[in-house]
Design a protein around this motif. Structure first.
Motif, PDB file in Angstrom:
ATOM      1  N   PHE A  32      -3.997 -11.369  18.706  1.00 54.45           N
ATOM      2  CA  PHE A  32      -2.899 -11.159  17.760  1.00 54.45           C
ATOM      3  C   PHE A  32      -2.012  -9.998  18.199  1.00 54.45           C
ATOM      4  CE2 PHE A  32      -1.187  -8.964  14.029  1.00 54.45           C
ATOM      5  CZ  PHE A  32      -0.393  -9.966  13.518  1.00 54.45           C
ATOM      6  N   PHE A  33      -2.599  -8.884  18.574  1.00 51.72           N
ATOM      7  CA  PHE A  33      -1.804  -7.720  18.971  1.00 51.72           C
ATOM      8  C   PHE A  33      -1.059  -7.955  20.283  1.00 51.72           C
ATOM      9  CE2 PHE A  33      -4.781  -5.384  16.102  1.00 51.72           C
ATOM     10  CZ  PHE A  33      -3.818  -5.007  15.195  1.00 51.72           C
ATOM     11  N   ILE A  34      -1.623  -8.764  21.155  1.00 52.39           N
ATOM     12  CA  ILE A  34      -0.939  -9.072  22.410  1.00 52.39           C
ATOM     13  C   ILE A  34       0.234 -10.018  22.161  1.00 52.39           C
ATOM     14  CG2 ILE A  34      -1.190 -10.266  24.626  1.00 52.39           C
ATOM     15  CD1 ILE A  34      -4.025  -9.118  24.781  1.00 52.39           C
ATOM     16  N   ARG A  35       0.034 -11.008  21.314  1.00 49.71           N
ATOM     17  CA  ARG A  35       1.059 -12.034  21.104  1.00 49.71           C
ATOM     18  C   ARG A  35       2.011 -11.725  19.940  1.00 49.71           C
ATOM     19  NH1 ARG A  35      -0.427 -17.940  21.878  1.00 49.71           N
ATOM     20  NH2 ARG A  35       1.779 -17.861  21.592  1.00 49.71           N
ATOM     21  N   ASP A  36       1.797 -10.624  19.238  1.00 49.53           N
ATOM     22  CA  ASP A  36       2.625 -10.283  18.082  1.00 49.53           C
ATOM     23  C   ASP A  36       4.101 -10.174  18.459  1.00 49.53           C
ATOM     24  OD1 ASP A  36       3.093  -9.545  15.375  1.00 49.53           O
ATOM     25  OD2 ASP A  36       3.316  -7.468  16.063  1.00 49.53           O
ATOM     26  N   ASP A  37       4.401  -9.563  19.595  1.00 48.02           N
ATOM     27  CA  ASP A  37       5.779  -9.423  20.052  1.00 48.02           C
ATOM     28  C   ASP A  37       6.399 -10.788  20.330  1.00 48.02           C
ATOM     29  OD1 ASP A  37       8.062  -7.937  20.846  1.00 48.02           O
ATOM     30  OD2 ASP A  37       7.523  -8.316  22.947  1.00 48.02           O
ATOM     31  N   GLN A  38       5.625 -11.672  20.954  1.00 42.16           N
ATOM     32  CA  GLN A  38       6.141 -13.014  21.240  1.00 42.16           C
ATOM     33  C   GLN A  38       6.383 -13.792  19.951  1.00 42.16           C
ATOM     34  OE1 GLN A  38       3.225 -14.808  23.756  1.00 42.16           O
ATOM     35  NE2 GLN A  38       3.894 -13.718  25.593  1.00 42.16           N
ATOM     36  N   ILE A  39       5.529 -13.614  18.964  1.00 44.00           N
ATOM     37  CA  ILE A  39       5.701 -14.322  17.693  1.00 44.00           C
ATOM     38  C   ILE A  39       6.985 -13.861  17.006  1.00 44.00           C
ATOM     39  CG2 ILE A  39       4.754 -14.585  15.365  1.00 44.00           C
ATOM     40  CD1 ILE A  39       1.954 -14.476  16.665  1.00 44.00           C
ATOM     41  N   ARG A  40       7.230 -12.547  16.977  1.00 47.96           N
ATOM     42  CA  ARG A  40       8.460 -12.042  16.364  1.00 47.96           C
ATOM     43  C   ARG A  40       9.692 -12.539  17.109  1.00 47.96           C
ATOM     44  NH1 ARG A  40       7.610  -6.254  16.569  1.00 47.96           N
ATOM     45  NH2 ARG A  40       5.433  -6.250  16.061  1.00 47.96           N
ATOM     46  N   ARG A  41       9.632 -12.535  18.435  1.00 45.82           N
ATOM     47  CA  ARG A  41      10.766 -12.997  19.240  1.00 45.82           C
ATOM     48  C   ARG A  41      11.042 -14.473  18.987  1.00 45.82           C
ATOM     49  NH1 ARG A  41       9.315 -12.634  24.746  1.00 45.82           N
ATOM     50  NH2 ARG A  41       8.426 -10.630  24.208  1.00 45.82           N
ATOM     51  N   ARG A  42       9.997 -15.265  18.947  1.00 46.91           N
ATOM     52  CA  ARG A  42      10.187 -16.704  18.708  1.00 46.91           C
ATOM     53  C   ARG A  42      10.674 -16.971  17.295  1.00 46.91           C
ATOM     54  NH1 ARG A  42       5.419 -19.256  22.271  1.00 46.91           N
ATOM     55  NH2 ARG A  42       6.451 -18.921  24.257  1.00 46.91           N
ATOM     56  N   SER A  43      10.239 -16.172  16.350  1.00 46.24           N
ATOM     57  CA  SER A  43      10.725 -16.318  14.977  1.00 46.24           C
ATOM     58  C   SER A  43      12.219 -16.010  14.909  1.00 46.24           C
ATOM     59  CB  SER A  43       9.947 -15.397  14.050  1.00 46.24           C
ATOM     60  OG  SER A  43      10.465 -15.454  12.751  1.00 46.24           O
ATOM     61  N   ALA A  44      12.655 -14.971  15.597  1.00 46.61           N
ATOM     62  CA  ALA A  44      14.092 -14.636  15.639  1.00 46.61           C
ATOM     63  C   ALA A  44      14.874 -15.736  16.350  1.00 46.61           C
ATOM     64  CB  ALA A  44      14.303 -13.300  16.330  1.00 46.61           C
ATOM     65  N   ASP A  45      14.331 -16.279  17.436  1.00 45.09           N
ATOM     66  CA  ASP A  45      14.996 -17.385  18.136  1.00 45.09           C
ATOM     67  C   ASP A  45      15.115 -18.604  17.228  1.00 45.09           C
ATOM     68  OD1 ASP A  45      15.227 -15.845  20.381  1.00 45.09           O
ATOM     69  OD2 ASP A  45      13.549 -16.774  21.467  1.00 45.09           O
ATOM     70  N   TYR A  46      14.070 -18.865  16.456  1.00 42.46           N
ATOM     71  CA  TYR A  46      14.105 -19.996  15.535  1.00 42.46           C
ATOM     72  C   TYR A  46      15.200 -19.792  14.488  1.00 42.46           C
ATOM     73  CZ  TYR A  46      12.864 -23.197  11.826  1.00 42.46           C
ATOM     74  OH  TYR A  46      12.919 -24.165  10.865  1.00 42.46           O
TER      75      TYR A  46
END
Length: 192
Positions: A27-41
């Motif tokens: 979760f802590f490793i992928r948290d940045d990617q999740i936020r970025r993908r949410s913004a892209d969405y």
């Protein structure tokens, strides 16, 4: 070794703890990617909405564009040329002939671009303006109804004109029914 014995004895708790630690790391490793993908969405959703609105409201866009172009051509034909003094004055003399008044002292005044420190915003506005205002100062003499007809012709005529200022005086004596009006008319002209 008591810890190993405890883990062997309670293997469900040990496996659950390992899964929690592993999930926390992921979760802590992928948290940045999740936020970025949410913004892209969110960006893609906004774009999709804009495209759908453009498709909905852009149905008659070509026809509207052609209509706007024809309206602009018609408006351009109604503008005065600041350099065409004779043609511009002819416009007022034609109205004079049609309304039955007499024009005297017809002068064209081109508004200069404001200068000085205090008029900085006015200068920017004048530089950005699409049209150039041209002032005409004149005296008109005739009966009250003729002068009123002259004013109506100016405001409703071919040129884009507004009456900037005026002063009116009556005739001299009871027998004289004429009135004299000193007025300033602002007409839109092409910007050269």
């Amino acid at each position: 070794m008591t810890v190993l014995k405890y883990l062997k004895k309670n293997y469900v708790i040990a496996i659950s703890g390992a899964v929690v630690v592993l999930c926390s790391v992921v979760f802590f490793i992928r948290d940045d990617q999740i936020r970025r993908r949410s913004a892209d969405y969110d960006d893609l959703d906004i774009r999709r909405t804009r495209i759908l609105k453009n498709m909905k409201y852009g149905v008659g866009l070509k026809d509207d564009l052609e209509e706007v172009k024809s309206m602009m051509k018609e408006a351009e034909s109604r503008l005065f040329l600041p350099d065409d003094l004779a043609g511009n004055q002819r416009y007022f003399y034609q109205i004079e002939r049609a309304s039955g008044v007499t024009i005297s002292n017809l002068q064209q005044i081109i508004k200069p671009i404001p200068t000085g420190k205090n008029s900085k915003q006015e200068r920017k506005k004048a530089m950005k303006a699409t049209f150039k205002p041209i002032l005409y100062d004149m005296s008109v003499t005739g009966t009250y109804m003729d002068v009123l007809g002259f004013l109506r012709e100016i405001e409703g005529g071919r040129a884009f004109a507004t009456i900037d200022s005026f002063a009116m005086s009556g005739g001299k004596g009871e027998a004289d029914s004429s009135v004299t009006m000193r007025l300033t008319v602002e007409v839109l002209g092409r910007k050269i």
